[in-house]
Design a protein around this motif. Structure first.
Motif, PDB file in Angstrom:
ATOM      1  N   ASP A 112      -0.623  -3.551  -9.961  1.00  0.00           N
ATOM      2  CA  ASP A 112      -1.699  -4.519 -10.206  1.00  0.00           C
ATOM      3  C   ASP A 112      -2.761  -3.956 -11.164  1.00  0.00           C
ATOM      4  O   ASP A 112      -3.947  -3.909 -10.846  1.00  0.00           O
ATOM      5  N   ASP A 153     -18.217   8.021  -5.541  1.00  0.00           N
ATOM      6  CA  ASP A 153     -17.491   7.150  -6.472  1.00  0.00           C
ATOM      7  C   ASP A 153     -17.031   7.984  -7.665  1.00  0.00           C
ATOM      8  O   ASP A 153     -17.668   8.971  -8.032  1.00  0.00           O
ATOM      9  N   VAL A 203      -3.699   0.171  -8.125  1.00  0.00           N
ATOM     10  CA  VAL A 203      -3.356   1.219  -7.176  1.00  0.00           C
ATOM     11  C   VAL A 203      -2.418   2.190  -7.880  1.00  0.00           C
ATOM     12  O   VAL A 203      -1.262   1.854  -8.137  1.00  0.00           O
ATOM     13  N   ILE A 257      -9.495   3.757 -14.134  1.00  0.00           N
ATOM     14  CA  ILE A 257      -9.629   3.098 -12.833  1.00  0.00           C
ATOM     15  C   ILE A 257     -10.900   3.618 -12.184  1.00  0.00           C
ATOM     16  O   ILE A 257     -11.039   4.826 -11.966  1.00  0.00           O
ATOM     17  N   VAL A 316     -13.139   3.967  -8.929  1.00  0.00           N
ATOM     18  CA  VAL A 316     -12.950   3.970  -7.484  1.00  0.00           C
ATOM     19  C   VAL A 316     -14.322   3.976  -6.826  1.00  0.00           C
ATOM     20  O   VAL A 316     -15.125   4.873  -7.067  1.00  0.00           O
ATOM     21  N   GLN A 317     -14.570   2.960  -6.021  1.00  0.00           N
ATOM     22  CA  GLN A 317     -15.825   2.867  -5.280  1.00  0.00           C
ATOM     23  C   GLN A 317     -15.509   3.030  -3.808  1.00  0.00           C
ATOM     24  O   GLN A 317     -14.687   2.290  -3.257  1.00  0.00           O
ATOM     25  N   GLY A 353      -5.798  -6.291 -11.823  1.00  0.00           N
ATOM     26  CA  GLY A 353      -6.545  -6.786 -10.665  1.00  0.00           C
ATOM     27  C   GLY A 353      -7.223  -5.635  -9.943  1.00  0.00           C
ATOM     28  O   GLY A 353      -8.221  -5.094 -10.402  1.00  0.00           O
ATOM     29  N   GLU A 354      -6.650  -5.269  -8.805  1.00  0.00           N
ATOM     30  CA  GLU A 354      -7.126  -4.114  -8.041  1.00  0.00           C
ATOM     31  C   GLU A 354      -6.066  -3.025  -8.169  1.00  0.00           C
ATOM     32  O   GLU A 354      -5.146  -2.947  -7.361  1.00  0.00           O
TER      33      GLU A 354
END
Length: 118
Positions: free
Chosen positions: A61, A110, A67, A101, A103-104, A64-65
């Motif tokens: 994805d 973060d 991974v 990417i 990352v939160q 989108g989100e």
């Protein structure tokens, strides 16, 4: 007679609890061993989605989100190689990188992972 019955009930309860505690801590297929195996499997799964600099990944994805999943760099599915990890919220990858990417985390720091195409 009632006192004897009471003593027997108390001994049975303590014996049952003692057996359960012993079994929980020593059974190789259940209880404590099962919980530790589950935690170990979760940690191993999480590590496959947290690449280090130099690791190759495939990204699920990406629009989108995303991974990232760490895979061997010789794998034909390898899409990107991680070049840098920028610590802090809102960091942007340099233009020399092809993909980033952010990352939160609700707990922790973060960061942004920067990748080049393989």
């Amino acid at each position: 007679m009632q006192r004897l019955i009471g003593v027997v009930v108390v001994i049975a309860v303590f014996g049952g609890v003692g057996y359960w505690v012993y079994n929980y801590n020593t059974s190789p297929t259940g209880g404590k061993a099962k919980a530790e195996a589950s935690q170990s499997a979760q940690a191993k799964e999480a590590a496959t989605h947290d690449p280090e600099v130099g690791d190759c990944v495939t990204v699920e994805d990406p629009d989108g989100e995303p991974v990232p999943t760490v895979i061997d760099c010789d794998d034909p599915k390898a899409e990107y190689k991680m070049g840098e990890r920028l610590v802090g919220a809102g960091q942007e990858c340099k233009s020399t990188y092809d993909y980033g990417i952010q990352v939160q985390q609700s707990r922790g720091i973060d960061y942004t992972m920067c990748f080049t195409k393989v």
